[in-house]
Enzyme design. Structure first.
Site, PDB file in Angstrom:
ATOM      1  N   TRP A 105     -73.356 -53.695  33.981  1.00 21.79           N
ATOM      2  CA  TRP A 105     -73.604 -55.142  33.945  1.00 21.79           C
ATOM      3  C   TRP A 105     -72.649 -55.890  34.837  1.00 21.79           C
ATOM      4  O   TRP A 105     -73.040 -56.841  35.514  1.00 21.79           O
ATOM      5  CB  TRP A 105     -73.610 -55.660  32.508  1.00 21.79           C
ATOM      6  CG  TRP A 105     -74.841 -55.204  31.777  1.00 21.79           C
ATOM      7  CD1 TRP A 105     -74.898 -54.363  30.707  1.00 21.79           C
ATOM      8  CD2 TRP A 105     -76.211 -55.520  32.103  1.00 21.79           C
ATOM      9  NE1 TRP A 105     -76.213 -54.149  30.354  1.00 21.79           N
ATOM     10  CE2 TRP A 105     -77.028 -54.831  31.183  1.00 21.79           C
ATOM     11  CE3 TRP A 105     -76.814 -56.302  33.092  1.00 21.79           C
ATOM     12  CZ2 TRP A 105     -78.428 -54.923  31.210  1.00 21.79           C
ATOM     13  CZ3 TRP A 105     -78.211 -56.391  33.123  1.00 21.79           C
ATOM     14  CH2 TRP A 105     -78.996 -55.713  32.197  1.00 21.79           C
ATOM     15  N   ASP A 173     -69.185 -62.581  30.523  1.00 22.70           N
ATOM     16  CA  ASP A 173     -70.556 -62.246  30.104  1.00 22.70           C
ATOM     17  C   ASP A 173     -70.456 -61.534  28.756  1.00 22.70           C
ATOM     18  O   ASP A 173     -70.266 -60.328  28.698  1.00 22.70           O
ATOM     19  CB  ASP A 173     -71.211 -61.344  31.159  1.00 22.70           C
ATOM     20  CG  ASP A 173     -72.549 -60.785  30.678  1.00 22.70           C
ATOM     21  OD1 ASP A 173     -73.015 -61.167  29.585  1.00 22.70           O
ATOM     22  OD2 ASP A 173     -73.124 -59.953  31.416  1.00 22.70           O
ATOM     23  N   LYS A 197     -79.097 -59.547  22.002  1.00 23.98           N
ATOM     24  CA  LYS A 197     -78.282 -58.492  21.416  1.00 23.98           C
ATOM     25  C   LYS A 197     -77.764 -58.931  20.046  1.00 23.98           C
ATOM     26  O   LYS A 197     -78.079 -58.326  19.045  1.00 23.98           O
ATOM     27  CB  LYS A 197     -77.095 -58.140  22.324  1.00 23.98           C
ATOM     28  CG  LYS A 197     -77.373 -57.197  23.493  1.00 23.98           C
ATOM     29  CD  LYS A 197     -78.433 -57.643  24.444  1.00 23.98           C
ATOM     30  CE  LYS A 197     -78.736 -56.689  25.565  1.00 23.98           C
ATOM     31  NZ  LYS A 197     -78.195 -57.045  26.859  1.00 23.98           N
TER      32      LYS A 197
END
Ligand code: PLP
Length: 361
Positions: A105, A173, A197
């Site tokens: 990511w 993030d 999530k």
């Protein structure tokens, strides 16, 4: 597995939601609060939705202890859209920006930022991405506009158990570990997270931005990426993802009712410790991550013998344990155990893993 029983879901995302939240949504689905139709079917500007939106933000502010120096935005486009929004809002194309690369990511965030600013990758844990590099080894720039990092790498299963200490605005993030424990929001310039999530349904991203960082966007920034525009419109510059916003508010309230973020942290630590212990004490399962960098949310592991992955996954499903397949880029298994995964699910997984191992001998 009967259709009438819900399984234990270890999906990395979109991930399990708390069952009480799903039941409440079910109860309210056809006729929200007696108004005669569902939340999906109401105007985002109606008093009923404005009330849902305001209460959701208030609950998030309460949970994370967010003060008035920060704006809370409910945006479209998931976390990935924020990979572009971050440089477009915070600096010009010539500005130097620092990024820490700890896995897939961060790498995606870096890839997008490279098109929009001068990226310095101040540290990288490639190729294994199995540990978080110590800050003493980072090569930070002299005049970076900000430092971006990924506190939890969802795919590689590594997590920062500390907050970087920098002078420049810190951008995080937090898609896969927001609300998993208390955090000091005051240490950050910007926190963003895709909802799917640990917050709610996909289609929503939460952005928490210090207000002094608003108003510096590039002139040619798309309107819907401009944090200031979104803040000034109360996240209603266009139709927001209303249903995801509504369910997220219920998840925030569920976390508050369960005891808040310190209780989530206790539970998450218990769950992760048990699962790592099961892996470490076995001669069959193996963890690829360095103990000090292990994620409490996403736990990758491999099986001791080749060609057993499919057998393991099928047997797991037959036992009501779903979505344990690792990401295609790293292989193996991964158990994602976010807030909504009950301790009983982890215990059931451990029991299954012990049995599976015993059957191999
Ligand atoms: C899932 C995830 C993303 C991508 O989220 P989208 O909402 O699909 O854009 C980004 N960063 C992290 C850490 C993630 O876990």
């Amino acid at each position: 597995m009967s259709n009438f029983r819900r399984g234990y879901n270890f999906s990395p995302g979109p991930a399990a939601l708390p069952e009480p939240v799903l039941r409440e949504v079910q109860d309210e689905l056809l006729n929200y609060g007696g108004i005669g139709f569902s939340v999906m079917e109401m105007s985002h500007r109606s008093p009923a939705f404005m009330d849902i939106a305001e209460r959701s933000e208030a609950s998030l502010r309460k949970l994370l202890n967010i003060d008035d120096d920060y704006a809370v935005l409910f945006m479209h486009g998931g976390a990935t859209m924020q990979f572009s929004a971050v440089p477009l809002n915070l600096c010009g194309a010539d500005a130097v920006v620092d990024y820490i690369n700890t896995g897939s990511w961060s790498k995606k965030a870096i890839g997008e930022a490279k098109r929009l600013a001068q990226v310095n990758v101040a540290a990288s844990s490639e190729p294994e991405c199995s540990a978080i590099p110590a800050q003493s080894d980072w090569n930070l720039s002299e005049n970076a506009a900000y430092l971006h990092y990924t506190p939890n790498e969802t795919i590689h299963g590594v997590e920062f158990h500390w907050i970087p200490d920098v002078e420049v605005p810190l951008v995080a993030d937090m898609s896969s570990n927001i609300l998993s424990r208390p955090i000091d929001v005051g240490r950050f310039g910007v926190i963003y997270a895709g909802a799917q999530k640990n917050i709610g349904p996909a289609g929503l991203a939460i952005v928490i931005v210090r207000k002094d960082l608003l108003g510096h966007a590039r002139d040619d920034i798309p309107m819907l990426l401009n944090w200031q525009t979104i803040a000034e419109s109360g996240s209603m510059q266009n139709t927001p993802p209303t249903f995801a916003w509504y369910i997220s508010g219920k998840v925030f309230d569920w976390v508050i009712n369960e005891g808040g973020l310190s209780e989530m942290e206790l539970r998450n630590k218990r769950k992760a410790e048990r699962l790592y212990r099961c892996i470490d004490e076995s001669n069959f399962y193996c963890s690829p991550t360095a103990p000090e960098s292990r994620s409490l949310m996403n736990i990758p592991f491999t099986l001791g013998r080749d060609n057993l992955d499919q057998t393991f996954l099928q047997a797991a499903e037959a036992n009501g344990l779903f979505n344990l397949k690792g990401h295609r880029s790293v292989g193996g298994m991964r158990a994602s155990i976010y807030n909504a995964t009950p301790e009983a699910a982890v215990d059931a997984l451990i029991e299954f893993m012990c049995d599976f191992e015993a059957n191999q001998n």
